[in-house]
Design a protein around this motif. Structure first.
Motif, mmCIF file in Angstrom:
data_model
loop_
_atom_site.group_PDB
_atom_site.id
_atom_site.type_symbol
_atom_site.label_atom_id
_atom_site.label_comp_id
_atom_site.label_asym_id
_atom_site.label_seq_id
_atom_site.Cartn_x
_atom_site.Cartn_y
_atom_site.Cartn_z
ATOM 1 N N ASN A 146 1.252 -1.391 -0.134
ATOM 2 C CA ASN A 146 -0.208 0.110 0.121
ATOM 3 C C ASN A 146 0.656 1.467 0.178
ATOM 4 O OD1 ASN A 146 -1.993 1.220 -0.050
ATOM 5 N ND2 ASN A 146 -2.553 1.415 2.088
ATOM 6 N N PRO A 147 1.482 1.585 -1.059
ATOM 7 C CA PRO A 147 3.153 2.575 -1.151
ATOM 8 C C PRO A 147 2.051 3.425 -0.729
ATOM 9 C CG PRO A 147 2.504 1.687 -3.079
ATOM 10 C CD PRO A 147 1.409 1.042 -1.802
ATOM 11 N N PHE A 148 1.323 4.336 -1.790
ATOM 12 C CA PHE A 148 1.058 5.688 -1.806
ATOM 13 C C PHE A 148 0.061 5.937 -0.639
ATOM 14 C CE2 PHE A 148 1.459 4.083 -6.215
ATOM 15 C CZ PHE A 148 3.568 4.193 -6.256
ATOM 16 N N ASN A 149 -0.249 5.313 0.240
ATOM 17 C CA ASN A 149 -1.341 5.206 1.349
ATOM 18 C C ASN A 149 -0.872 5.112 2.685
ATOM 19 O OD1 ASN A 149 -3.491 6.371 -0.485
ATOM 20 N ND2 ASN A 149 -4.099 4.305 -1.264
ATOM 21 N N GLY A 150 0.575 5.605 3.168
ATOM 22 C CA GLY A 150 1.269 5.633 4.099
ATOM 23 C C GLY A 150 1.502 3.733 4.094
ATOM 24 N N GLY A 151 1.967 3.379 3.648
ATOM 25 C CA GLY A 151 2.685 1.928 3.836
ATOM 26 C C GLY A 151 4.167 1.585 3.669
ATOM 27 N N TYR A 152 4.466 3.300 2.544
ATOM 28 C CA TYR A 152 6.349 3.426 2.600
ATOM 29 C C TYR A 152 6.110 4.688 2.499
ATOM 30 C CZ TYR A 152 10.586 3.909 0.032
ATOM 31 O OH TYR A 152 11.634 3.666 -0.821
ATOM 32 N N TYR A 153 6.875 5.853 3.070
ATOM 33 C CA TYR A 153 7.279 6.897 3.076
ATOM 34 C C TYR A 153 8.267 7.768 2.778
ATOM 35 C CZ TYR A 153 3.970 7.329 7.457
ATOM 36 O OH TYR A 153 2.781 7.420 7.872
ATOM 37 N N PRO A 154 8.314 7.898 1.546
ATOM 38 C CA PRO A 154 9.447 8.643 0.814
ATOM 39 C C PRO A 154 10.135 9.650 1.740
ATOM 40 C CG PRO A 154 7.157 8.994 0.218
ATOM 41 C CD PRO A 154 6.775 8.928 0.935
ATOM 42 N N VAL A 155 11.816 9.390 1.508
ATOM 43 C CA VAL A 155 12.769 9.690 2.362
ATOM 44 C C VAL A 155 13.093 11.365 2.151
ATOM 45 C CG1 VAL A 155 14.188 9.242 0.021
ATOM 46 C CG2 VAL A 155 14.979 8.967 2.736
ATOM 47 N N GLN A 156 12.225 11.237 0.757
ATOM 48 C CA GLN A 156 12.190 13.584 0.705
ATOM 49 C C GLN A 156 11.128 13.363 1.748
ATOM 50 O OE1 GLN A 156 11.142 11.037 -1.244
ATOM 51 N NE2 GLN A 156 12.517 11.343 -2.945
ATOM 52 N N LEU A 157 10.468 13.381 2.470
ATOM 53 C CA LEU A 157 9.655 13.863 3.756
ATOM 54 C C LEU A 157 9.367 12.827 4.577
ATOM 55 C CD1 LEU A 157 5.553 12.844 1.197
ATOM 56 C CD2 LEU A 157 8.136 14.930 1.528
ATOM 57 N N GLY A 158 9.380 14.574 5.548
ATOM 58 C CA GLY A 158 8.930 13.303 6.840
ATOM 59 C C GLY A 158 7.627 12.940 7.702
ATOM 60 N N PHE A 159 7.913 12.253 8.593
ATOM 61 C CA PHE A 159 7.006 11.413 8.942
ATOM 62 C C PHE A 159 5.514 11.796 9.444
ATOM 63 C CE2 PHE A 159 3.666 9.636 12.412
ATOM 64 C CZ PHE A 159 3.484 8.145 11.386
ATOM 65 N N ALA A 160 5.208 13.276 9.441
ATOM 66 C CA ALA A 160 3.858 13.444 9.150
ATOM 67 C C ALA A 160 3.629 14.627 8.166
ATOM 68 C CB ALA A 160 3.842 15.643 10.577
ATOM 69 N N GLU A 161 4.729 15.012 6.504
ATOM 70 C CA GLU A 161 4.248 14.717 5.655
ATOM 71 C C GLU A 161 3.569 14.100 4.362
ATOM 72 O OE1 GLU A 161 7.087 18.044 4.134
ATOM 73 O OE2 GLU A 161 8.451 16.150 5.326
ATOM 74 N N VAL A 162 2.719 12.585 5.786
ATOM 75 C CA VAL A 162 2.416 11.874 4.367
ATOM 76 C C VAL A 162 1.356 12.363 3.863
ATOM 77 C CG1 VAL A 162 1.601 10.698 5.913
ATOM 78 C CG2 VAL A 162 2.720 9.486 3.915
ATOM 79 N N GLY A 163 0.805 11.621 2.772
ATOM 80 C CA GLY A 163 -0.270 12.846 1.947
ATOM 81 C C GLY A 163 -0.487 13.865 0.892
ATOM 82 N N ARG A 164 0.707 14.014 1.381
ATOM 83 C CA ARG A 164 1.403 15.116 -0.001
ATOM 84 C C ARG A 164 0.697 14.751 -1.726
ATOM 85 N NH1 ARG A 164 6.910 18.443 1.115
ATOM 86 N NH2 ARG A 164 7.358 18.146 -1.010
ATOM 87 N N ALA A 165 0.195 15.786 -2.342
ATOM 88 C CA ALA A 165 -0.216 15.311 -3.672
ATOM 89 C C ALA A 165 0.612 15.368 -4.608
ATOM 90 C CB ALA A 165 -0.642 17.156 -3.608
ATOM 91 N N ASP A 166 1.859 14.861 -3.980
ATOM 92 C CA ASP A 166 3.581 14.654 -5.367
ATOM 93 C C ASP A 166 3.751 13.290 -3.781
ATOM 94 O OD1 ASP A 166 4.676 16.341 -2.177
ATOM 95 O OD2 ASP A 166 5.989 17.025 -4.073
ATOM 96 N N HIS A 167 2.798 12.790 -3.119
ATOM 97 C CA HIS A 167 3.585 11.904 -2.250
ATOM 98 C C HIS A 167 3.839 10.286 -3.293
ATOM 99 C CE1 HIS A 167 3.739 9.041 1.506
ATOM 100 N NE2 HIS A 167 2.981 7.883 0.479
ATOM 101 N N GLU A 168 3.141 9.964 -4.566
ATOM 102 C CA GLU A 168 3.663 8.722 -5.249
ATOM 103 C C GLU A 168 4.498 8.811 -6.025
ATOM 104 O OE1 GLU A 168 1.309 6.389 -8.733
ATOM 105 O OE2 GLU A 168 0.099 8.146 -7.247
ATOM 106 N N LEU A 169 4.661 10.199 -6.494
ATOM 107 C CA LEU A 169 5.821 10.337 -7.203
ATOM 108 C C LEU A 169 7.140 10.516 -6.546
ATOM 109 C CD1 LEU A 169 7.541 11.886 -9.874
ATOM 110 C CD2 LEU A 169 7.194 14.243 -8.883
ATOM 111 N N LEU A 170 7.104 11.258 -5.018
ATOM 112 C CA LEU A 170 8.817 10.814 -3.998
ATOM 113 C C LEU A 170 8.703 9.437 -3.956
ATOM 114 C CD1 LEU A 170 7.733 14.106 -1.956
ATOM 115 C CD2 LEU A 170 9.717 13.628 -4.187
ATOM 116 N N ALA A 171 7.120 8.943 -3.553
ATOM 117 C CA ALA A 171 7.868 7.342 -3.064
ATOM 118 C C ALA A 171 8.371 6.788 -4.124
ATOM 119 C CB ALA A 171 6.406 6.573 -3.175
ATOM 120 N N SER A 172 8.159 6.640 -5.665
ATOM 121 C CA SER A 172 8.401 6.236 -6.634
ATOM 122 C C SER A 172 9.623 6.390 -6.514
ATOM 123 C CB SER A 172 7.878 6.222 -7.994
ATOM 124 O OG SER A 172 6.787 5.986 -8.198
ATOM 125 N N CYS A 173 10.281 7.324 -6.232
ATOM 126 C CA CYS A 173 11.688 7.903 -6.693
ATOM 127 C C CYS A 173 12.586 7.237 -4.910
ATOM 128 C CB CYS A 173 11.431 9.517 -6.904
ATOM 129 S SG CYS A 173 14.001 10.093 -6.420
#
Length: 634
Positions: free
Chosen positions: A312-339
């Motif tokens: 469930n990588p884009f809904n809290g299952g995987y946190y992108p390294v570019q974001l802090g824990f509290a920043e999950v859910g941003r509009a660019d989350h999917e793009l950052l998670a892929s990176c």
């Protein structure tokens, strides 16, 4: 969109009479806007949620009381990941879809007789229907969506409308026993990884790096200590990390990469047993390990995996390294998670050029990394193979082919003394099996599990219900069940025992990127085994059965099922256990045999010798490549 929101609200309100719908509607609409789903928080029970002794439940049958015991354990805050959202583990694995369903379910269970079966549609109690005493008391299905509509996008819509839910595996079948189950599985995986990849039986001084300390992944810290290695586990959620530390499963914590690397070096040199939690993103940890290798020439890690909820990588299952824990859910989350996934794989690939070994732990990590464009391809491979194996392909697949899998039980008295008695009985059964003579591969598995069960109490693995897990084959499971049932009849065990297993087992799950990833005849994407297992368990004596879409690797990627069987000391319970448990294992071994697995072939042949009622279609020798090429020549 407005029409779908209206439908979701209408669906939720139909649980309530008209005179309160006007009061509840604005409240539910607000939940829908805020959370994308109506949980009905107002109806979250005020009572302490835990597995109470079975005699305290107001039921007409022992089976119904046992089911209540199991449900309340799944929702115990000490056990469940997000109990207010009815999520037991895995980020979104639910027991029910909303709290009205919980109350309705408990009402039906309190009324149920031995001539009724309760039917559950994705968390919704459809009702009590007439049946026979031999039939299951409960039949559960979760996420049974028409295949062409079983996509992640469709799931979000259907879940928002309250018409389906993600039951993971043992969340929606009411058979979760806390992280103890995955502790044992991880112990066996890491032990066998050391044997296979490193050629060692003793893991002292060896370093295992991974991520995740949540509902299931939290077991990794404890498993590292049990096998005697150095476990370094990254976790972005400080609350999850501290929960494991306070629980005693995580020995040390740090939020400094410098300290993490220094401590790892020290423990490695001294061959300490250590579980070290790094509060930070695992990508930073992997990249730091690469930096140490490139600048000092020192490889600081031997084994590696990942246990984020990457299904469930884009809904809290995987946190992108570019974001802090509290920043999950941003509009660019999917793009950052892929990176982030690409960076993580790049670091792992660099380390793997040395004497380092990585495996996919069945959380869809490599599948999602592939979708993100990471370099995980394996040339000439089939669809279920990547640059790195899944733990089933290299480790658990061989164990499944021998008929071994995660068998478990729950003492419904809630008395630790009953659990101690079952531990003694199970140990005795396995020791007798070894004394009777078994082949070396089976003997090794029995030895690992005898050691596990002897040390289980010392490691304080119980969280929630008085439960235990061990990996056993068909012969062991049946013998253990019979021993338990007779001990209940004699009063040595004070109350019924619920037998169950993880859906992640020999026969319970068709999952091409996990449980059946080592099946290479093209049938890995077929779900006949799991469906047949669900049906076969139902008419062979299970007290309840469950069939799910999703679990482990994600929605639309797997069909899996489970069961609960109540032992109450009667002769009837013993016969049901013998019949059902034999089928529950031999189904999957026979399927693996037919796909060409030699270990499964040998196992099923031995089983047929022991059980004259079993007749399995055996494959002939694999056709020679010469014959195939000649026949296919233009």
């Amino acid at each position: 969109m407005v029409a779908k929101l209206g439908l979701a609200l209408r669906n939720a309100l139909r649980y309530f009479p008209p005179d309160v719908q006007e009061l509840l509607a604005p409240e539910f609409a607000q939940e829908l806007r805020l959370y994308g789903h109506i949980y009905m928080y107002r109806f979250c029970p005020a009572m302490k949620m835990r597995a109470y002794p079975i005699e305290q439940y107001p039921c007409r049958t022992r089976a119904a009381a046992a089911i209540m015991h199991m449900i309340m354990n799944n929702l115990d805050p000490a056990v469940a990941q997000f109990p207010q959202e009815l999520v037991t583990y895995g980020g979104n694995g639910q027991v029910f879809s909303n709290w009205a369903q919980f109350w309705l379910m408990m009402s039906y269970l309190s009324q149920m007789t031995e001539e009724q079966t309760l039917v559950m549609y994705s968390g919704h109690p459809l009702g009590l229907f007439p049946s026979s005493p031999q039939a299951p008391r409960l039949v559960i299905t979760n996420g049974m969506v028409i295949p062409n509509y079983s996509s992640r996008t469709e799931y979000e819509k259907l879940f928002a409308m309250g018409v389906t839910m993600y039951g993971q595996m043992t969340a929606g079948s009411y058979c979760y026993i806390g992280p103890q189950g995955i502790v044992h599985g991880t112990v066996l995986t890491v032990l066998n990884a050391g044997r296979r990849y490193l050629g060692v039986k003793d893991l002292a001084g060896k370093v295992f790096v991974t991520s995740g300390l949540g509902g299931m992944s939290g077991a990794q810290a404890k498993a590292a200590v049990i096998v005697g290695c150095i476990g370094v586990i990254a976790e972005v959620d400080k609350a999850a990390l501290m929960k494991r530390h306070e629980q005693g499963w995580l020995m040390e914590v740090t939020d400094s990469l410098d300290h993490c690397i220094a401590r790892l070096r020290e423990a490695r040199k001294r061959k300490e047993v250590l579980s070290l939690g790094y509060h930070g993103n695992v990508v930073d940890l992997w990249e730091r390990l690469v930096h140490e290798l490139d600048t000092t020439g020192e490889l600081l890690v031997d084994l590696g995996s990942d246990q984020t909820s990457c299904h469930n990588p884009f809904n809290g299952g995987y946190y992108p390294v570019q974001l802090g824990f509290a920043e999950v859910g941003r509009a660019d989350h999917e793009l950052l998670a892929s990176c982030s996934l690409r960076r993580q794989v790049s670091a792992i690939n660099r380390l793997a050029k040395e004497n380092f070994f990585f495996w996919d732990y069945g959380n869809a990590f490599l599948l999602e990394a592939q979708r993100a464009g990471a370099d995980v391809e394996k040339k000439g491979a089939n669809r279920t193979e990547f640059r790195y194996p899944s733990y089933v392909q290299h480790i658990m697949g061989d164990i499944f082919s021998l008929g071994f899998g995660p068998f478990r039980w729950v003492c419904t008295s809630g008395d630790p003394q009953d659990l101690a008695v079952t531990d003694e009985l199970a140990t005795s059964v396995l020791e007798e099996a070894v004394a009777d003579g078994v082949n070396p591969a089976v003997k090794l598995q029995y030895a690992d599990n005898i050691r596990w069960i002897r040390e289980a109490a010392k490691h304080q693995l119980v969280v929630g219900s008085q439960a235990r897990i061990l990996y056993s084959d068909q012969k062991g499971r049946v013998a253990i069940a019979v021993a338990f049932n007779r001990a209940i009849a004699r009063g040595k065990i004070k109350a019924p025992v619920v037998l169950s297993r993880d859906h992640h087992d020999v026969s319970g799950t068709d999952s091409p990127f996990r449980e059946t990833s080592n099946i290479y005849d093209g049938s890995a994407f077929c779900a006949d085994m799991a469906v047949q297992n669900f049906v076969g368990d139902a008419f062979r004596g299970a007290t309840w059965v469950a069939l799910h879409n999703g679990g482990g690797v994600g929605w639309g990627e797997v069909i899996n099922g489970g069961f609960g069987l109540v032992l109450d000391g009667t002769q009837e319970a013993e016969q049901k256990a013998k019949m059902m448990l034999s089928w529950d294992v031999s189904n999957g071994v026979a399927r693996r045999c037919w796909s060409g697995n030699q270990k499964a072939y040998e196992t099923i042949c031995q089983t047929m010798q022991d059980n004259k009622g079993l007749v399995v279609t055996l494959p002939h020798a694999v056709a020679e490549e010469r014959v195939l090429q000649q026949a296919l020549r233009p």
